[in-house]
Motif scaffolding. Sequence first.
Motif, PDB file in Angstrom:
ATOM      1  N   MET A   1       6.952   9.194 -14.731  1.00 55.73           N
ATOM      2  CA  MET A   1       6.257   7.931 -14.982  1.00 55.73           C
ATOM      3  C   MET A   1       6.362   6.991 -13.790  1.00 55.73           C
ATOM      4  N   LEU A   2       7.516   6.988 -13.124  1.00 52.90           N
ATOM      5  CA  LEU A   2       7.689   6.137 -11.949  1.00 52.90           C
ATOM      6  C   LEU A   2       6.786   6.577 -10.801  1.00 52.90           C
ATOM      7  N   VAL A   3       6.614   7.897 -10.642  1.00 48.10           N
ATOM      8  CA  VAL A   3       5.757   8.419  -9.575  1.00 48.10           C
ATOM      9  C   VAL A   3       4.316   7.964  -9.784  1.00 48.10           C
ATOM     10  N   VAL A   4       3.840   7.990 -11.018  1.00 46.79           N
ATOM     11  CA  VAL A   4       2.463   7.578 -11.299  1.00 46.79           C
ATOM     12  C   VAL A   4       2.319   6.058 -11.248  1.00 46.79           C
ATOM     13  N   ALA A   5       3.400   5.332 -11.572  1.00 47.62           N
ATOM     14  CA  ALA A   5       3.334   3.867 -11.604  1.00 47.62           C
ATOM     15  C   ALA A   5       3.031   3.273 -10.235  1.00 47.62           C
ATOM     16  N   ALA A   6       3.583   3.858  -9.172  1.00 45.28           N
ATOM     17  CA  ALA A   6       3.419   3.285  -7.830  1.00 45.28           C
ATOM     18  C   ALA A   6       1.951   3.143  -7.429  1.00 45.28           C
ATOM     19  N   PRO A   7       1.115   4.198  -7.482  1.00 44.18           N
ATOM     20  CA  PRO A   7      -0.294   4.013  -7.122  1.00 44.18           C
ATOM     21  C   PRO A   7      -1.049   3.117  -8.104  1.00 44.18           C
ATOM     22  N   MET A   8      -0.631   3.097  -9.374  1.00 42.33           N
ATOM     23  CA  MET A   8      -1.297   2.227 -10.350  1.00 42.33           C
ATOM     24  C   MET A   8      -1.068   0.745 -10.020  1.00 42.33           C
ATOM     25  N   LEU A   9       0.132   0.410  -9.551  1.00 43.14           N
ATOM     26  CA  LEU A   9       0.402  -0.968  -9.144  1.00 43.14           C
ATOM     27  C   LEU A   9      -0.473  -1.360  -7.955  1.00 43.14           C
ATOM     28  N   PHE A  10      -0.636  -0.434  -7.013  1.00 39.27           N
ATOM     29  CA  PHE A  10      -1.499  -0.692  -5.853  1.00 39.27           C
ATOM     30  C   PHE A  10      -2.938  -0.943  -6.306  1.00 39.27           C
ATOM     31  N   LEU A  11      -3.420  -0.118  -7.229  1.00 41.53           N
ATOM     32  CA  LEU A  11      -4.795  -0.271  -7.708  1.00 41.53           C
ATOM     33  C   LEU A  11      -4.982  -1.570  -8.484  1.00 41.53           C
ATOM     34  N   TYR A  12      -3.977  -1.951  -9.278  1.00 39.81           N
ATOM     35  CA  TYR A  12      -4.113  -3.197 -10.041  1.00 39.81           C
ATOM     36  C   TYR A  12      -4.255  -4.394  -9.111  1.00 39.81           C
ATOM     37  N   ASN A  13      -3.469  -4.418  -8.046  1.00 39.53           N
ATOM     38  CA  ASN A  13      -3.570  -5.533  -7.102  1.00 39.53           C
ATOM     39  C   ASN A  13      -4.908  -5.544  -6.378  1.00 39.53           C
ATOM     40  N   ARG A  14      -5.482  -4.343  -6.145  1.00 41.50           N
ATOM     41  CA  ARG A  14      -6.739  -4.250  -5.386  1.00 41.50           C
ATOM     42  C   ARG A  14      -7.967  -4.515  -6.245  1.00 41.50           C
ATOM     43  N   ILE A  15      -7.983  -3.914  -7.444  1.00 39.26           N
ATOM     44  CA  ILE A  15      -9.218  -4.002  -8.250  1.00 39.26           C
ATOM     45  C   ILE A  15      -8.984  -4.602  -9.634  1.00 39.26           C
TER      46      ILE A  15
ATOM     47  N   THR B   1       3.661 -15.698   1.323  1.00 39.52           N
ATOM     48  CA  THR B   1       3.040 -14.905   2.387  1.00 39.52           C
ATOM     49  C   THR B   1       1.859 -14.083   1.882  1.00 39.52           C
ATOM     50  N   GLY B   2       1.615 -14.121   0.569  1.00 36.11           N
ATOM     51  CA  GLY B   2       0.500 -13.372  -0.011  1.00 36.11           C
ATOM     52  C   GLY B   2       0.965 -12.456  -1.129  1.00 36.11           C
ATOM     53  N   TRP B   3       0.134 -12.351  -2.168  1.00 30.24           N
ATOM     54  CA  TRP B   3       0.494 -11.517  -3.315  1.00 30.24           C
ATOM     55  C   TRP B   3       0.516 -10.030  -2.961  1.00 30.24           C
ATOM     56  N   ASN B   4      -0.228  -9.624  -1.924  1.00 26.78           N
ATOM     57  CA  ASN B   4      -0.196  -8.215  -1.510  1.00 26.78           C
ATOM     58  C   ASN B   4       1.219  -7.769  -1.178  1.00 26.78           C
ATOM     59  N   ASN B   5       1.949  -8.637  -0.482  1.00 27.71           N
ATOM     60  CA  ASN B   5       3.314  -8.294  -0.084  1.00 27.71           C
ATOM     61  C   ASN B   5       4.240  -8.166  -1.290  1.00 27.71           C
ATOM     62  N   VAL B   6       3.995  -8.973  -2.332  1.00 24.48           N
ATOM     63  CA  VAL B   6       4.789  -8.855  -3.557  1.00 24.48           C
ATOM     64  C   VAL B   6       4.593  -7.473  -4.171  1.00 24.48           C
ATOM     65  N   PHE B   7       3.348  -7.001  -4.204  1.00 24.98           N
ATOM     66  CA  PHE B   7       3.076  -5.695  -4.793  1.00 24.98           C
ATOM     67  C   PHE B   7       3.634  -4.564  -3.932  1.00 24.98           C
ATOM     68  N   TYR B   8       3.649  -4.722  -2.614  1.00 20.72           N
ATOM     69  CA  TYR B   8       4.281  -3.705  -1.757  1.00 20.72           C
ATOM     70  C   TYR B   8       5.776  -3.600  -2.083  1.00 20.72           C
TER      71      TYR B   8
ATOM     72  N   ALA C   1       7.673  -0.221  -3.536  1.00 21.85           N
ATOM     73  CA  ALA C   1       8.865   0.330  -2.879  1.00 21.85           C
ATOM     74  C   ALA C   1      10.014   0.468  -3.880  1.00 21.85           C
ATOM     75  N   ALA C   2      10.163  -0.507  -4.781  1.00 21.86           N
ATOM     76  CA  ALA C   2      11.223  -0.438  -5.789  1.00 21.86           C
ATOM     77  C   ALA C   2      11.004   0.734  -6.735  1.00 21.86           C
ATOM     78  N   ASP C   3       9.752   0.987  -7.122  1.00 19.19           N
ATOM     79  CA  ASP C   3       9.440   2.129  -7.986  1.00 19.19           C
ATOM     80  C   ASP C   3       9.831   3.453  -7.326  1.00 19.19           C
ATOM     81  N   VAL C   4       9.517   3.582  -6.047  1.00 20.06           N
ATOM     82  CA  VAL C   4       9.838   4.813  -5.319  1.00 20.06           C
ATOM     83  C   VAL C   4      11.353   5.010  -5.245  1.00 20.06           C
ATOM     84  N   LEU C   5      12.097   3.944  -4.964  1.00 19.58           N
ATOM     85  CA  LEU C   5      13.554   4.039  -4.889  1.00 19.58           C
ATOM     86  C   LEU C   5      14.154   4.418  -6.243  1.00 19.58           C
ATOM     87  N   ALA C   6      13.621   3.854  -7.319  1.00 16.98           N
ATOM     88  CA  ALA C   6      14.107   4.195  -8.659  1.00 16.98           C
ATOM     89  C   ALA C   6      13.949   5.683  -8.933  1.00 16.98           C
TER      90      ALA C   6
END
Length: 495
Positions: free
Chosen positions: A366-380, A455-462, A466-471
Amino acid sequence: MRAALAPGVRLLRALPRDSRYRGLTLVLTFFCYTSYHLSRKPISIVKSQLHPNCSALGVNPHNGSNSTTWCSWAPFDQDNYKELFGALDNAFLVAYAIGMFISGIFGERLPLRYYLSGGMVLSGLFTALFGLGYFWDIHVLWYFIIMQVCNGLVQTTGWPSVVACVGNWFGKGKRGLIMGIWNSHTSVGNILGSLIAGIWVSSKWGLSFIVPGIIIAAVGVACFFFLVEHPDDVGCSPPLHHVMSEEKDPEGVTSDDGPLGTSGHSSTEHLESPKEPSEEPEAISFLGALRIPGVVEFSLCLLFAKLVSYTFLYWLPLYIVNVAHFGAKEAGDLSTLFDVGGILGGIFAGLISDYSGGRATTCCAMLVVAAPMLFLYNRIGQTGIGTSIAMLIVCGALVNGPYALITTAVSADLGTHESLKGNAKALSTVTAIIDGTGSVGAALGPLLAGLISPTGWNNVFYMLIAADVLACLLLARVVVKEVRGWCGYMARKRG
């Protein structure tokens, strides 16, 4: 003529005695922790009202100034208001994280009913006092900080107590599914807290805290009168915490000592031993709990998983206001969809982990799939209301699923681990260690979001990705053991 016995009462009488008390414990602890989260949520809803965009309301009616902060609540009317919000969040979360490591030790040694109900009443008091700052016209930061610190400390009474109670009543068989459904109290509490706070956020925001404070105190009183801590207290049979040796625990450890995983004891001896005071085991020490296989890995994984979850808990409404330009109430209502996804994710994670026997592997996937989903939510995620709703539910499921599984079923599994040889007095301490470590991440997430968001919400999502990947990486060793256990099991079946 006397009416027939009510259908609900007939149903209760038809149920076995053990089932009635198990159901009571499950429902009561569900409402207890729902009220805990209900009282934590208002701060995230009220933030956008403490520092709104006053220019949208026109000119200051008091002095004719065109200041953009005249309608804000001091001291949050300054340019550094995001850092001040981060300080509020961390006052609660740091106190919670520190207190949690101590709370489990007290929870093993004090009556859980007194400990839990007393903590709930005090939490209601400090939550209400925060809201009374509005009616008392308080504008000094230290007052709100102190209320948050006190509330954070007393709220540590909740999680170790409710998990210990449920763990005392339910064995390992369907624990993932049962506790996955039960753990929806977190999301239900967040949803109710958002909706209740949203009623008064634009008029009298103090009531957004006072009403939840009254609710948690009232549930605490009900807990005092009705909670049953352990099956032995009412003459019921305690559950079996270990089944056949082929069943996998989070470490992939199996036992050859029989169906209960305890050497040289029959099931009858196991059930009767807790009733003999002379054989009552001592509560486990802090270091002893750390030595249980899997506790360190899951604790560190939860640190990063909870970092992501609590960043959404405290900052999602403000993110929606800033990016999608909704009002405070609309943003609060929309943010509840993240918690709707959390309910589904917790149930799904529990069901899959029960079926597969792989708690760590389920979390990792679930953590592996969550990372790209967070990126997509911030983008679209803010391109349309339909997209926003769908992405919030999906992200909520993937982010909160592992968090829910670790804090419930995994904590209960490790608190009744085979290495303890039947000593059940470790549930509260193990739960406190795991959730306390996770609470360090819960404190770091909102703090980092407050520092990074300018500094921008993009950086918050990055940072969240990163936290998801470390988990996920921190669970790698346990996942490998689970996979090896599956491979060995399949090889034996073919042989």
